[in-house]
Design an enzyme around this catalytic site. Structure first.
Site, PDB file in Angstrom:
ATOM      1  N   GLN A  32       1.179  10.498   7.272  1.00  0.00           N
ATOM      2  CA  GLN A  32       0.046  10.980   6.471  1.00  0.00           C
ATOM      3  C   GLN A  32       0.073  10.315   5.102  1.00  0.00           C
ATOM      4  OE1 GLN A  32      -0.251  15.602   7.080  1.00  0.00           O
ATOM      5  NE2 GLN A  32       1.841  14.964   7.438  1.00  0.00           N
ATOM      6  N   ILE A  34       0.185   7.335   2.161  1.00  0.00           N
ATOM      7  CA  ILE A  34      -0.647   6.143   1.950  1.00  0.00           C
ATOM      8  C   ILE A  34       0.125   5.102   1.145  1.00  0.00           C
ATOM      9  CG2 ILE A  34      -2.844   7.384   2.119  1.00  0.00           C
ATOM     10  CD1 ILE A  34      -2.813   7.548  -0.991  1.00  0.00           C
ATOM     11  N   ASP A  35       1.465   5.283   1.064  1.00  0.00           N
ATOM     12  CA  ASP A  35       2.252   4.494   0.115  1.00  0.00           C
ATOM     13  C   ASP A  35       2.863   3.219   0.691  1.00  0.00           C
ATOM     14  OD1 ASP A  35       4.363   5.549   1.659  1.00  0.00           O
ATOM     15  OD2 ASP A  35       4.803   7.132   0.209  1.00  0.00           O
ATOM     16  N   HIS A  60      -3.888   8.493   7.277  1.00  0.00           N
ATOM     17  CA  HIS A  60      -4.807   8.666   6.138  1.00  0.00           C
ATOM     18  C   HIS A  60      -5.069   7.346   5.406  1.00  0.00           C
ATOM     19  CE1 HIS A  60      -3.687  13.244   5.928  1.00  0.00           C
ATOM     20  NE2 HIS A  60      -4.662  13.009   6.775  1.00  0.00           N
ATOM     21  N   CYS A 107     -20.435  -3.215   1.931  1.00  0.00           N
ATOM     22  CA  CYS A 107     -20.395  -4.209   3.016  1.00  0.00           C
ATOM     23  C   CYS A 107     -19.123  -4.124   3.862  1.00  0.00           C
ATOM     24  CB  CYS A 107     -20.555  -5.618   2.449  1.00  0.00           C
ATOM     25  SG  CYS A 107     -19.112  -6.168   1.534  1.00  0.00           S
ATOM     26  N   SER A 143       4.222  19.744   5.114  1.00  0.00           N
ATOM     27  CA  SER A 143       3.968  21.185   5.164  1.00  0.00           C
ATOM     28  C   SER A 143       3.175  21.531   6.424  1.00  0.00           C
ATOM     29  CB  SER A 143       3.215  21.640   3.908  1.00  0.00           C
ATOM     30  OG  SER A 143       2.022  20.902   3.775  1.00  0.00           O
ATOM     31  N   ALA A 199      15.227  14.701   3.390  1.00  0.00           N
ATOM     32  CA  ALA A 199      15.124  13.647   4.404  1.00  0.00           C
ATOM     33  C   ALA A 199      16.088  12.500   4.115  1.00  0.00           C
ATOM     34  CB  ALA A 199      13.690  13.131   4.477  1.00  0.00           C
TER      35      ALA A 199
END
Ligand code: APR
Length: 251
Positions: free
Chosen positions: A103, A105-106, A121, A132, A191, A234
């Site tokens: 999820q 976007i990095d 995402h 365009c 989450s 993590a």
């Protein structure tokens, strides 16, 4: 389940599983210096994402969104993959991770070396023209003047899903397919409340997969959709799991 015991159990499940996917959220990048959405601190205390990153705000007042976006892009540019990203790259390398659905976007999974990543995402590494649809690499573009514009003078927006926008069809279909075919889903640092991303967990579960969460705190799906949670950061838990998986493979 307590730390070491849960880590060893997860490693045994990984060693046996045939089709493993990871589903990641903002929590996996916290140790790279990017604050999550629903936690304290960081960019989102200053800018309400549902206002500044809403497509209506972007269209009506692009300068306002771009003030937040330049700050966010600067933060992302500086961020480096942390031990959690690197552990997932290693899991792919040893043939135990089919893909990551993120999820985030990095672009940090790609920077860590994972080659099979679904950016649910979108991804901030490119800009897209709202008129365009031409795409530009962010690195090739100067953001001195905001909002940046395309050659056709259309507004440029990071190629990410803003609030109020649908998930790109290809990312949605590929993710649903991967979730429905996996036998193990590792749910890391999310989450699990934002739809339709969170629905992928239910798809995996209904298909019979084991679902393991890695998160310092329980979530609304803990013990309901997930089979168990390994409570911890993590960046600390994932390298330990991969280490244990490698020990089992050597035996
Ligand atoms: N390691 C693992 N998990 C962590 C860590 C860490 N070091 N630090 C925090 N977390 C956990 C938090 O406990 C929380 O459950 O990460 C989770 C982050 O949750 P959110 O901030 O809600 O992020 P996410 O689930 O990715 O949000 C989903 O919501 O706003 C939208 O589009 C945005 O992609 C985003 C989506």
């Amino acid at each position: 389940m307590a730390g070491e015991e849960a880590i060893k159990l997860a490693a045994r499940i990984i060693a046996k599983a045939k089709r493993i996917i990871a589903f990641t959220g903002a929590g996996i990048s916290v140790e790279s210096g990017i604050a999550p959405f629903r936690g304290k601190g960081g960019l989102w205390e200053k800018y309400n994402p549902e206002e500044y990153a809403h497509i209506n705000t972007f269209r009506e007042n692009p300068e306002k969104s771009w003030i937040m976006l330049t700050e966010m892009l600067e933060l992302i540019k500086k961020a480096k993959p942390n031990p959690a990203h690197l552990a997932l790259a290693k899991l792919e390398k040893i043939g135990k991770l089919r893909c990551i659905i993120t999820q985030n976007i990095d672009n940090l999974h790609q920077k860590a070396g994972n080659t099979s990543v679904i950016d649910f995402h979108g991804n901030t590494s490119s800009l897209v023209c709202l008129e365009c649809s031409r795409k530009y690499k962010l690195d090739d573009f100067s953001l001195e003047k905001i909002p940046p514009r395309c050659e056709c003078m259309g507004l440029l927006k990071p190629d990410v899903v803003f609030f109020g926008e649908p998930i790109p069809v290809e990312a949605l279909y590929r993710s649903q397919e991967e979730a429905s075919k996996c036998d193990l889903m590792l749910v890391i640092g999310t989450s699990a409340v934002v739809q339709p991303a969170a629905s992928l967990l239910g798809i995996a579960k209904r298909a019979g997969a084991t679902v393991i969460e890695i998160n310092p705190e329980p979530t609304p799906i803990t013990g309901i959709v997930s089979d168990f949670i390994i409570e911890g950061k993590a960046g600390e838990v994932l390298p330990r799991i991969v280490e244990e998986v490698e020990k089992i493979r050597i035996r």
